[in-house]
Design a protein around this motif. Structure first.
Motif, short mmCIF file in Angstrom:
data_model
loop_
_atom_site.label_atom_id
_atom_site.label_comp_id
_atom_site.label_asym_id
_atom_site.label_seq_id
_atom_site.Cartn_x
_atom_site.Cartn_y
_atom_site.Cartn_z
N ALA A 101 0.84 -1.20 0.00
CA ALA A 101 0.00 0.00 0.00
C ALA A 101 0.87 1.26 0.00
O ALA A 101 0.57 2.24 -0.70
CB ALA A 101 -0.93 0.00 1.21
N GLU A 102 1.96 1.22 0.77
CA GLU A 102 2.86 2.37 0.80
C GLU A 102 3.59 2.52 -0.53
O GLU A 102 3.79 3.64 -1.02
CB GLU A 102 3.86 2.22 1.94
CG GLU A 102 4.90 3.33 2.05
CD GLU A 102 4.31 4.70 2.33
OE1 GLU A 102 5.01 5.71 2.08
OE2 GLU A 102 3.15 4.79 2.80
N LEU A 103 3.97 1.41 -1.14
CA LEU A 103 4.61 1.46 -2.45
C LEU A 103 3.67 2.09 -3.47
O LEU A 103 4.07 2.96 -4.26
CB LEU A 103 5.02 0.05 -2.88
CG LEU A 103 5.81 -0.12 -4.18
CD1 LEU A 103 6.68 -1.37 -4.11
CD2 LEU A 103 4.89 -0.22 -5.39
N SER A 120 2.52 -7.72 -11.66
CA SER A 120 3.55 -8.08 -10.68
C SER A 120 4.42 -9.22 -11.18
O SER A 120 3.92 -10.17 -11.80
CB SER A 120 2.90 -8.49 -9.35
OG SER A 120 3.86 -8.94 -8.42
N GLY A 121 5.69 -9.13 -10.90
CA GLY A 121 6.55 -10.28 -11.12
C GLY A 121 6.27 -11.35 -10.08
O GLY A 121 5.75 -11.07 -8.99
N ARG A 122 6.61 -12.57 -10.43
CA ARG A 122 6.56 -13.67 -9.49
C ARG A 122 7.62 -14.67 -9.90
O ARG A 122 7.96 -14.78 -11.09
CB ARG A 122 5.20 -14.36 -9.45
CG ARG A 122 4.68 -14.92 -10.76
CD ARG A 122 3.80 -16.15 -10.53
NE ARG A 122 4.59 -17.30 -10.07
CZ ARG A 122 4.03 -18.42 -9.61
NH1 ARG A 122 2.73 -18.53 -9.51
NH2 ARG A 122 4.81 -19.43 -9.21
N TYR A 145 -2.11 -7.76 -2.53
CA TYR A 145 -2.24 -6.65 -3.49
C TYR A 145 -3.64 -6.05 -3.43
O TYR A 145 -3.80 -4.82 -3.41
CB TYR A 145 -1.96 -7.14 -4.91
CG TYR A 145 -0.52 -7.04 -5.35
CD1 TYR A 145 0.06 -5.81 -5.64
CD2 TYR A 145 0.27 -8.18 -5.51
CE1 TYR A 145 1.37 -5.71 -6.08
CE2 TYR A 145 1.59 -8.09 -5.94
CZ TYR A 145 2.14 -6.85 -6.21
OH TYR A 145 3.44 -6.76 -6.63
N LEU A 146 -4.65 -6.89 -3.44
CA LEU A 146 -6.02 -6.39 -3.42
C LEU A 146 -6.32 -5.64 -2.12
O LEU A 146 -6.97 -4.60 -2.11
CB LEU A 146 -7.00 -7.55 -3.62
CG LEU A 146 -6.92 -8.27 -4.97
CD1 LEU A 146 -7.87 -9.45 -5.01
CD2 LEU A 146 -7.21 -7.31 -6.13
N ALA A 147 -5.81 -6.17 -1.01
CA ALA A 147 -6.00 -5.50 0.27
C ALA A 147 -5.24 -4.18 0.33
O ALA A 147 -5.59 -3.29 1.11
CB ALA A 147 -5.56 -6.42 1.41
N ARG A 154 -2.19 -8.92 -12.11
CA ARG A 154 -1.80 -10.05 -12.94
C ARG A 154 -0.32 -10.33 -12.68
O ARG A 154 0.41 -9.47 -12.18
CB ARG A 154 -2.04 -9.75 -14.42
CG ARG A 154 -3.51 -9.53 -14.75
CD ARG A 154 -3.73 -9.31 -16.24
NE ARG A 154 -5.12 -8.94 -16.51
CZ ARG A 154 -5.58 -8.67 -17.71
NH1 ARG A 154 -4.77 -8.72 -18.77
NH2 ARG A 154 -6.85 -8.34 -17.88
N PHE A 155 0.10 -11.54 -13.05
CA PHE A 155 1.47 -11.95 -12.75
C PHE A 155 2.20 -12.38 -14.01
O PHE A 155 1.60 -12.90 -14.95
CB PHE A 155 1.46 -13.12 -11.75
CG PHE A 155 0.95 -12.75 -10.39
CD1 PHE A 155 1.76 -12.12 -9.46
CD2 PHE A 155 -0.38 -13.02 -10.04
CE1 PHE A 155 1.28 -11.77 -8.21
CE2 PHE A 155 -0.87 -12.67 -8.79
CZ PHE A 155 -0.03 -12.04 -7.87
#
Length: 411
Positions: A101-103, A120-122, A145-147, A154-155
Motif C-alpha cells: 500500500a505504501e509502495l 507483478s513479477g513472481r 495486493y487487493l487489500a 496479474r502476474f
C-alpha cells in the motif's frame, strides 16, 4: 487505466511505468530505482517505515521491530500467524499489505496518477516441487495486493520479464539466470521477430538469503556456540548444542520472532551448561539485546567482501566481541551445496525445452545474487560455448514488466 509494473522482491522492490519507446522507473525513494523490501514498526506505535528508513531505524538503535525477506513466507502458515508487533497484533500478510500500500501511494505521488492495476513479477516457483504451496503463495500475494488498494493484479514470471528487457536478437539460444534474494529462476529463449520466444522456464526456492544463512551457519554461528557441547542437567556425559535456534537466527524472516521469554530462558540455560560459556554468551547477548539483524547484516557484508576483489571478508559485530574473517575458499565451501542446486536447475531448464547445452550461445545474469562468483563460474562450466553478460541486476525484471504492461495483450 494505467498498469503499474511491480517487482516485489525478497530483498528489494521496484516499480515502473511504460511510455512510448521506453520505461520510466519510479523513484520510490529519493535518487533510487529500488526500494529495500524491509519494514520497521516503532515501539511507540509511530508510523511504519519502509526501505532505507527502516534500516536506518534499526542501525541507529530505535526501539521497534525490523522485518525483512517478507516474500519468503508466502504460501506458508507463518504468513497468517498473528504476532504482537509494536503493540499491535498483526500477521505477516498484514505487513506485506502495508508495504504494498505504501509502495502504491509513493508511486501515485511521484507520477500524479491513480494506479489501481498491477502487473507483478513472481518467481517461476515460490516453492520447489510443491504445486500446492506454489499456487497458495500466488493466491496469498494476490490477496495482499487487493487489500493494498489494487483492483486488479496479474502476474508474469520474473525471468520471462527479464528476457523482454535484456534479450538481443541473434542466432542461438539465450538463458536468463535470475538469482534473487529468495529464488533462482531460469528462462531459455530464442529471438523471433525481434522478441524473445520463451522455450522453457524453471525455478527453485534458493537465493541470496539462503546464501547468507549458509555463510552464517558455517562462519558466524560457531562463534556463538554452534557445534559445541552442553553438560547434562543430571548425570555424567555431554550433549550436542541444539541446531534449531541457530538456524532460526540465520534466517532473515525468522529473526524477529526469536526475542521471546522462552528463547531468552533457553539461551541462559545453554550458557550455564555450555562447555564454552564465552561462545554461548554471545548467543545469549544476541537474543537478549535483539542483535539478530545486526549479525545478519554483518554476515551479508562479509559475504560480499569475500566475493569481491579482496577475496576476504571481515565478519565483525563489536557488540558481542565477534571478529573473524571469511576467505574466498571458505565462502566457496559454505556455498558448495548451493552450487549443485543451481547446476541442476539450469540443466533442467534446458532439458525442459528439449535443447542441448551446446545450443546456448548467451547467458544473461540478472538479480543481485547473480553477482556471486560461483554463479558465473557454474554457468560458464555448464555452457562453455556461451558468452556471459550481466543485465541491469536490480531492475531488469521491473523493466521487462513495464514493457509487458505496455503491450495490448496485457493492458
Amino acid at each position: 487505466m494505467q498498469w503499474l509494473a511491480i517487482d516485489f522482491g525478497t530483498s528489494n522492490s521496484a516499480a515502473a511505468l511504460p511510455y512510448p519507446g521506453g520505461v520510466y522507473r519510479i523513484p520510490l525513494e529519493p535518487g533510487a530505482d529500488t526500494l529495500p523490501t524491509a519494514v520497521f514498526f516503532p515501539t511507540d506505535r509511530g508510523a511504519m517505515r519502509i526501505g532505507r528508513s527502516a534500516a536506518e531505524a534499526l542501525i541507529t538503535g530505535e526501539d521497534g521491530r525490523y522485518m525483512r525477506a517478507l516474500k519468503s513466507v508466502l504460501g506458508l502458515p507463518l504468513l497468517h500467524e498473528s504476532r504482537l508487533i509494536a503493540g499491535r497484533r498483526r500477521t505477516l500478510a498484514d505487513v506485506i499489505t502495508a508495504y504494498l500500500a505504501e509502495l502504491r501511494s509513493r508511486a501515485e505521488a511521484a507520477t500524479g496518477l491513480t494506479l489501481r492495476r498491477a502487473l507483478s513479477g513472481r518467481p517461476v516457483h515460490f516453492h520447489t516441487a510443491d504445486p500446492g504451496k506454489d499456487a497458495l503463495a500466488e493466491s496469498d500475494l494476490r490477496t495482499c495486493y487487493l487489500a493494498a488498494g489494487f483492483d486488479e493484479v496479474r502476474f508474469l514470471a520474473e525471468p520471462e520479464a527479464a528476457a523482454l528487457a535484456s534479450h538481443r536478437a541473434g542466432p542461438g539460444l539465450g538463458l536468463i539466470v535470475d538469482i534473487g534474494g529468495g529464488t533462482s529462476d531460469f528462462s531459455l529463449f530464442r529471438s523471433s521477430g525481434g522478441q524473445p520466444e520463451i522455450l522453457a522456464s524453471h525455478g527453485i526456492r534458493l537465493g541470496g538469503t539462503d546464501f547468507d544463512s549458509s555463510v552464517s551457519l558455517t562462519h558466524a554461528m560457531p562463534h556463538l556456540g554452534l557445534g559445541g557441547q552442553l553438560r547434562r542437567e543430571m548425570g555424567p556425559g555431554l550433549l550436542p548444542v541444539p541446531r534449531a535456534p541457530y538456524v532460526d537466527l540465520a534466517t532473515w524472516a525468522k529473526i524477529p520472532f526469536l526475542y521471546t521469554p522462552e528463547t531468552r530462558r533457553m539461551a541462559a540455560g545453554m550458557q550455564r551448561l555450555a562447555e564454552d560459556p564465552q561462545a554461548m554468551g554471545r548467543l545469549r547477548a544476541v537474543i537478549e539485546r535483539e542483535l539478530g539483524h545486526a549479525l545478519a547484516f554483518a554476515v551479508e557484508r562479509a559475504k560480499i567482501e569475500a566475493n569481491g576483489s579482496a577475496a576476504r571478508g571481515r565478519l565483525v559485530l563489536d557488540e558481542i566481541g565477534l571478529a573473524a574473517e571469511i576467505s574466498a575458499p571458505g565462502l566457496e565451501a559454505a556455498l558448495s551445496g548451493h552450487r549443485d542446486e543451481l547446476r541442476l536447475a539450469a540443466t533442467e531448464t534446458v532439458a525442459l525445452a528439449g535443447a542441448d547445452p551446446a545450443q546456448v550461445t548467451e547467458i544473461i545474469l540478472v538479480g543481485g545474487s547473480s553477482l556471486m562468483g560461483m554463479v558465473r563460474a557454474e554457468m560458464q562450466a555448464l555452457f562453455p560455448k556461451a558468452s556471459l553478460r550481466s543485465a541491469e541486476a536490480f531492475t531488469a525484471v521491473v523493466d521487462g514488466l513495464a514493457i509487458a504492461a505496455g503491450e495490448k495483450t496485457v493492458a
